[in-house]
Scaffold this motif. Structure first.
Motif, PDB file in Angstrom:
ATOM      1  N   UNK A   1     -26.755  18.537   4.840  1.00  0.00           N
ATOM      2  CA  UNK A   1     -28.097  19.434   4.157  1.00  0.00           C
ATOM      3  C   UNK A   1     -28.532  18.305   2.733  1.00  0.00           C
ATOM      4  N   UNK A   2     -27.716  18.091   2.235  1.00  0.00           N
ATOM      5  CA  UNK A   2     -27.321  17.304   0.837  1.00  0.00           C
ATOM      6  C   UNK A   2     -27.467  15.990   1.197  1.00  0.00           C
ATOM      7  N   UNK A   3     -27.581  15.550   2.359  1.00  0.00           N
ATOM      8  CA  UNK A   3     -27.569  14.089   2.421  1.00  0.00           C
ATOM      9  C   UNK A   3     -28.662  14.114   2.901  1.00  0.00           C
ATOM     10  N   UNK A   4     -29.058  15.035   4.455  1.00  0.00           N
ATOM     11  CA  UNK A   4     -30.800  14.707   4.353  1.00  0.00           C
ATOM     12  C   UNK A   4     -31.581  14.983   3.099  1.00  0.00           C
ATOM     13  N   UNK A   5     -31.481  15.896   2.179  1.00  0.00           N
ATOM     14  CA  UNK A   5     -32.609  16.178   0.998  1.00  0.00           C
ATOM     15  C   UNK A   5     -32.204  14.735  -0.056  1.00  0.00           C
ATOM     16  N   UNK A   6     -31.381  13.881  -0.079  1.00  0.00           N
ATOM     17  CA  UNK A   6     -30.846  13.169  -0.574  1.00  0.00           C
ATOM     18  C   UNK A   6     -30.762  11.344   0.201  1.00  0.00           C
ATOM     19  N   UNK A   7     -31.744  10.845   0.484  1.00  0.00           N
ATOM     20  CA  UNK A   7     -32.158   9.503   1.993  1.00  0.00           C
ATOM     21  C   UNK A   7     -30.949   8.448   0.733  1.00  0.00           C
ATOM     22  N   UNK A   8     -30.594   8.849  -0.272  1.00  0.00           N
ATOM     23  CA  UNK A   8     -30.774   7.331  -0.764  1.00  0.00           C
ATOM     24  C   UNK A   8     -28.904   7.541  -1.012  1.00  0.00           C
ATOM     25  N   UNK A   9     -28.582   8.768  -0.963  1.00  0.00           N
ATOM     26  CA  UNK A   9     -27.158   9.512  -1.317  1.00  0.00           C
ATOM     27  C   UNK A   9     -26.623   8.812   0.927  1.00  0.00           C
ATOM     28  N   UNK A  10     -27.276   9.251   1.265  1.00  0.00           N
ATOM     29  CA  UNK A  10     -27.270   9.459   2.529  1.00  0.00           C
ATOM     30  C   UNK A  10     -26.960   7.868   3.338  1.00  0.00           C
ATOM     31  N   UNK A  11     -28.047   7.287   2.535  1.00  0.00           N
ATOM     32  CA  UNK A  11     -27.965   5.122   2.898  1.00  0.00           C
ATOM     33  C   UNK A  11     -27.044   4.934   2.575  1.00  0.00           C
ATOM     34  N   UNK A  12     -25.421   5.701   1.136  1.00  0.00           N
ATOM     35  CA  UNK A  12     -25.023   4.640   0.803  1.00  0.00           C
ATOM     36  C   UNK A  12     -23.994   5.341   1.705  1.00  0.00           C
ATOM     37  N   UNK A  13     -23.625   6.653   2.150  1.00  0.00           N
ATOM     38  CA  UNK A  13     -22.785   6.981   2.941  1.00  0.00           C
ATOM     39  C   UNK A  13     -22.460   6.865   4.530  1.00  0.00           C
ATOM     40  N   UNK A  14     -23.823   5.837   4.725  1.00  0.00           N
ATOM     41  CA  UNK A  14     -23.629   5.582   6.178  1.00  0.00           C
ATOM     42  C   UNK A  14     -23.253   3.920   6.103  1.00  0.00           C
TER      43      UNK A  14
END
Length: 160
Positions: free
Chosen positions: A101-114
């Motif tokens: 949920x937190x990664x969905x709410x923070x697209x920049x963080x999700x992009x880095x995670x990926x």
């Protein structure tokens, strides 16, 4: 399944045993490889374990943690009986719903995670997965997102 006896040795604070060459070769054959971390399972003195064989300083080692053998760091020099085989089971952990949920709410963080390697992704997932309280999960999900935004450290790591 292979069975052998080995004497516990220690490097730093980490107790381990070295596998006999014929056992190691058999594990390599079962795994279809002789490089990288190799997942294994078996027993230590009759107690079940799952673990990973790793090569360090030229030797393949089976580290003996306290879940496998009570007070293993204090048992250096003791001979133990080990059974071992390759473990093909998928050990991938699923991310905690709060992290997703937190990664969905923070697209920049999700992009880095990926962009992180699978092992670094699993490190973050594993850290949060084993937390016991919801308060700890919430606090560490925030830390993980901050880490992915380049702020601070997470689980002993510097910026991604």
């Amino acid at each position: 399944m292979y069975t052998f006896k080995a004497v516990i040795d220690i490097i730093g604070i980490n107790p381990f045993v070295v596998l006999p060459e014929e056992v190691l070769e058999g594990i390599f054959t079962l795994a279809g490889r002789n490089k990288g971390h190799i997942p294994v399972k078996g027993t230590v003195n009759g107690r079940d374990y799952t673990q990973t064989l790793v090569r360090y300083k030229g030797l393949w080692r089976l580290y003996i943690n306290t879940l496998m053998l009570k007070n293993s760091p204090g048992r250096t020099g003791e001979q133990i009986t080990i059974t071992i085989t390759y473990d093909p089971a998928d050990r991938t952990l699923t991310a905690h719903p709060r992290l997703l949920q937190a990664l969905e709410e923070a697209p920049q963080a999700k992009a880095v995670f990926s962009t992180l390697s699978r092992s670094r992704q699993q490190g973050i997932i594993r850290y949060i997965f084993f937390l016991k309280s919801e308060a700890s999960v919430e606090k560490n999900v925030r830390k993980a997102v901050d880490f992915l935004h380049g702020k601070g450290r997470f689980a002993g790591r510097d910026k991604p």
